[in-house]
Each structure stands twice: as C-alpha cells, then as structure tokens.
Design a protein around this motif. Structure first.
Motif, PDB file in Angstrom:
ATOM      1  N   PHE A   3      42.269  79.979  12.607  1.00  0.00           N
ATOM      2  CA  PHE A   3      42.279  80.755  13.842  1.00  0.00           C
ATOM      3  C   PHE A   3      42.505  82.203  13.450  1.00  0.00           C
ATOM      4  O   PHE A   3      43.481  82.520  12.789  1.00  0.00           O
ATOM      5  CB  PHE A   3      43.388  80.265  14.774  1.00  0.00           C
ATOM      6  CG  PHE A   3      43.489  81.083  16.031  1.00  0.00           C
ATOM      7  CD1 PHE A   3      42.619  80.852  17.072  1.00  0.00           C
ATOM      8  CD2 PHE A   3      44.418  82.089  16.148  1.00  0.00           C
ATOM      9  CE1 PHE A   3      42.685  81.606  18.222  1.00  0.00           C
ATOM     10  CE2 PHE A   3      44.490  82.859  17.287  1.00  0.00           C
ATOM     11  CZ  PHE A   3      43.621  82.603  18.334  1.00  0.00           C
ATOM     12  N   ILE A   4      41.599  83.061  13.850  1.00  0.00           N
ATOM     13  CA  ILE A   4      41.706  84.486  13.503  1.00  0.00           C
ATOM     14  C   ILE A   4      42.318  85.208  14.693  1.00  0.00           C
ATOM     15  O   ILE A   4      41.790  85.165  15.794  1.00  0.00           O
ATOM     16  CB  ILE A   4      40.325  85.067  13.140  1.00  0.00           C
ATOM     17  CG1 ILE A   4      39.754  84.281  11.958  1.00  0.00           C
ATOM     18  CG2 ILE A   4      40.429  86.538  12.830  1.00  0.00           C
ATOM     19  CD1 ILE A   4      38.321  84.591  11.656  1.00  0.00           C
ATOM     20  N   SER A   5      43.428  85.835  14.467  1.00  0.00           N
ATOM     21  CA  SER A   5      44.115  86.517  15.548  1.00  0.00           C
ATOM     22  C   SER A   5      44.581  87.877  15.051  1.00  0.00           C
ATOM     23  O   SER A   5      44.564  88.150  13.856  1.00  0.00           O
ATOM     24  CB  SER A   5      45.325  85.685  16.001  1.00  0.00           C
ATOM     25  OG  SER A   5      46.381  85.815  15.075  1.00  0.00           O
ATOM     26  N   PRO A   6      45.029  88.742  15.970  1.00  0.00           N
ATOM     27  CA  PRO A   6      45.579  90.030  15.547  1.00  0.00           C
ATOM     28  C   PRO A   6      46.823  89.868  14.680  1.00  0.00           C
ATOM     29  O   PRO A   6      47.281  90.810  14.063  1.00  0.00           O
ATOM     30  CB  PRO A   6      45.932  90.712  16.867  1.00  0.00           C
ATOM     31  CG  PRO A   6      45.176  90.011  17.908  1.00  0.00           C
ATOM     32  CD  PRO A   6      44.964  88.617  17.415  1.00  0.00           C
ATOM     33  N   PHE A   7      47.392  88.677  14.638  1.00  0.00           N
ATOM     34  CA  PHE A   7      48.592  88.420  13.853  1.00  0.00           C
ATOM     35  C   PHE A   7      48.258  87.876  12.470  1.00  0.00           C
ATOM     36  O   PHE A   7      49.145  87.492  11.736  1.00  0.00           O
ATOM     37  CB  PHE A   7      49.485  87.424  14.589  1.00  0.00           C
ATOM     38  CG  PHE A   7      49.752  87.828  16.006  1.00  0.00           C
ATOM     39  CD1 PHE A   7      50.521  88.943  16.303  1.00  0.00           C
ATOM     40  CD2 PHE A   7      49.209  87.105  17.048  1.00  0.00           C
ATOM     41  CE1 PHE A   7      50.755  89.316  17.612  1.00  0.00           C
ATOM     42  CE2 PHE A   7      49.448  87.478  18.365  1.00  0.00           C
ATOM     43  CZ  PHE A   7      50.215  88.589  18.645  1.00  0.00           C
ATOM     44  N   GLY A   8      46.982  87.764  12.126  1.00  0.00           N
ATOM     45  CA  GLY A   8      46.572  87.190  10.855  1.00  0.00           C
ATOM     46  C   GLY A   8      45.947  85.827  11.058  1.00  0.00           C
ATOM     47  O   GLY A   8      45.797  85.353  12.173  1.00  0.00           O
ATOM     48  N   ASP A   9      45.562  85.196   9.958  1.00  0.00           N
ATOM     49  CA  ASP A   9      44.936  83.884  10.034  1.00  0.00           C
ATOM     50  C   ASP A   9      46.004  82.802  10.186  1.00  0.00           C
ATOM     51  O   ASP A   9      47.035  82.833   9.523  1.00  0.00           O
ATOM     52  CB  ASP A   9      44.114  83.609   8.774  1.00  0.00           C
ATOM     53  CG  ASP A   9      42.943  84.577   8.624  1.00  0.00           C
ATOM     54  OD1 ASP A   9      42.642  85.279   9.609  1.00  0.00           O
ATOM     55  OD2 ASP A   9      42.350  84.610   7.544  1.00  0.00           O
ATOM     56  N   VAL A  10      45.738  81.855  11.058  1.00  0.00           N
ATOM     57  CA  VAL A  10      46.641  80.735  11.290  1.00  0.00           C
ATOM     58  C   VAL A  10      45.853  79.461  11.041  1.00  0.00           C
ATOM     59  O   VAL A  10      44.817  79.248  11.662  1.00  0.00           O
ATOM     60  CB  VAL A  10      47.182  80.740  12.738  1.00  0.00           C
ATOM     61  CG1 VAL A  10      48.093  79.551  12.976  1.00  0.00           C
ATOM     62  CG2 VAL A  10      47.900  82.045  13.033  1.00  0.00           C
ATOM     63  N   ASP A  40      35.779  78.053  12.231  1.00  0.00           N
ATOM     64  CA  ASP A  40      36.196  77.266  11.075  1.00  0.00           C
ATOM     65  C   ASP A  40      36.359  78.177   9.862  1.00  0.00           C
ATOM     66  O   ASP A  40      36.169  79.397   9.950  1.00  0.00           O
ATOM     67  CB  ASP A  40      35.231  76.104  10.805  1.00  0.00           C
ATOM     68  CG  ASP A  40      33.838  76.546  10.387  1.00  0.00           C
ATOM     69  OD1 ASP A  40      33.640  77.715   9.980  1.00  0.00           O
ATOM     70  OD2 ASP A  40      32.927  75.700  10.441  1.00  0.00           O
ATOM     71  N   ALA A  41      36.727  77.589   8.732  1.00  0.00           N
ATOM     72  CA  ALA A  41      37.001  78.363   7.521  1.00  0.00           C
ATOM     73  C   ALA A  41      35.787  79.134   7.024  1.00  0.00           C
ATOM     74  O   ALA A  41      35.927  80.143   6.325  1.00  0.00           O
ATOM     75  CB  ALA A  41      37.517  77.437   6.412  1.00  0.00           C
ATOM     76  N   ASP A  42      34.572  78.692   7.399  1.00  0.00           N
ATOM     77  CA  ASP A  42      33.349  79.380   6.986  1.00  0.00           C
ATOM     78  C   ASP A  42      32.908  80.446   7.976  1.00  0.00           C
ATOM     79  O   ASP A  42      31.850  81.061   7.793  1.00  0.00           O
ATOM     80  CB  ASP A  42      32.222  78.363   6.792  1.00  0.00           C
ATOM     81  CG  ASP A  42      32.513  77.386   5.671  1.00  0.00           C
ATOM     82  OD1 ASP A  42      33.122  77.811   4.656  1.00  0.00           O
ATOM     83  OD2 ASP A  42      32.149  76.202   5.814  1.00  0.00           O
TER      84      ASP A  42
END
Length: 186
Positions: A3-10, A40-42
C-alpha cells in the motif's frame, strides 16, 4: 501487496486490513470526492474505491461484507477500526450494528432491514413513514422498563405509514410480570 501512502509503503498480507482517517492526515479528502487505490508489489492496480463529495462527517465508507463488492456508509456503531465492519442493520445505503441508532437516522421512506438477530438496551422507536423489515430475525430487549417512554422493545412514535414486517419481537427478557416489557407499544 504494498500500500503506497504519504506515510511510506505498508505491506499487507491477504486478509489484513488498514484503516485510513482524514483526521489530521493528508490521506483522504473529507471535503470533496477522492479515490483510494491499492497496488501490488509490481505497481499494478489491484483495487480502487472512489467516493463523491457528499461525504458525512463521523461516518465511514467501506465494504458491506469483507471482500465483497458493495460499498456502503457505516454509522459509528458499525465501525470496527482496523477490523471487520459490523453490518447488522441497513437501509441499503448505510450500515449500523445498533438498531436504535439506525432508526434514529432513518427518514420517511426508508426501509431499515435486520441482517441478523439484534438486542436493544433501550426502546427502539419507529418514526413516520419508516419500514422495519426483520427478514425473519429476532429483536430482543435487554433492559427493565422505566417509564412510559421506555417500556417496550419497539415504540411506534410516527403518526402514519409505519410498517413492521417479518420480525420476531421478544420484549419479555428475563424479568417476571409485571416488570417485563411490552413487545411493541403504539
């Protein structure tokens, strides 16, 4: 997946949940429409939800059932932050786990449906033009009567157009007569 968020990847494993809040965070726009996307990771889009600018403060938007395709608004009683939402009562647009709260929010023309057996800790009142569809489930009352405004499992307070369909009402609880409740008070 990631999950890409303003807080970094989760990183989320299958079945994991994540709760996002617009309160003090640059994640969601609570004053207009927005979208939340899951990749997803890709970097491939896996899931996406968009919501309109008619958001209501204090409610949540999510899947009616875990991994389901239908999204609805959740009243505060149905939200379990970071876990499964509890949709026990619905009008098709929102969910709640507390029948009293759901009926308080209902407007004339709404059909409030039970999705499971429910218990109330105070009288649940039906207003004018509201239909309560029990779907064959049971409404139990778990409180002692304490006056004329709180002496039944269901109180009909509407002047007209109130309907109750396919509902089993248990207003007796465990108290002996004359202390047990009425099922429905009109």
């Amino acid at each position: 997946g990631i999950f890409i968020s303003p807080f970094g990847d989760v990183e989320l494993d299958p079945g994991d949940t994540i709760a996002l809040s617009s309160s003090g965070a640059p994640v969601l726009n609570n004053s207009g429409g927005d979208s939340v996307r899951l990749y997803d990771a890709d970097g491939n889009l896996v899931d996406e939800i968009s919501y309109s600018d008619d958001t209501v403060e204090g409610v949540s938007y999510g899947r009616k059932q875990d991994a389901g395709s239908e999204f609805v608004w959740f009243l505060p009683s149905a939200v379990s932050r970071g876990g499964s939402n509890r949709c026990e009562v619905t009008n098709g647009e929102w969910c709640a786990s507390d029948l009293v709260e759901a009926l308080d929010e209902a407007e004339s023309g709404d059909v409030v449906e039970l999705l499971s057996d429910v218990s109330v800790s105070q009288q649940a009142n039906l207003g004018s033009g509201v239909t309560l569809d029990g779907n064959g489930y049971t409404l139990s009352a778990s409180f002692p009567k304490n006056g004329n405004s709180n002496n039944s499992a269901i109180g009909i307070v509407g002047e007209n157009g109130v309907e109750i369909n396919d509902l089993v009402v248990d207003g007796t609880g465990t108290l002996p007569w004359p202390d047990h409740l009425h099922g429905i008070n009109i």
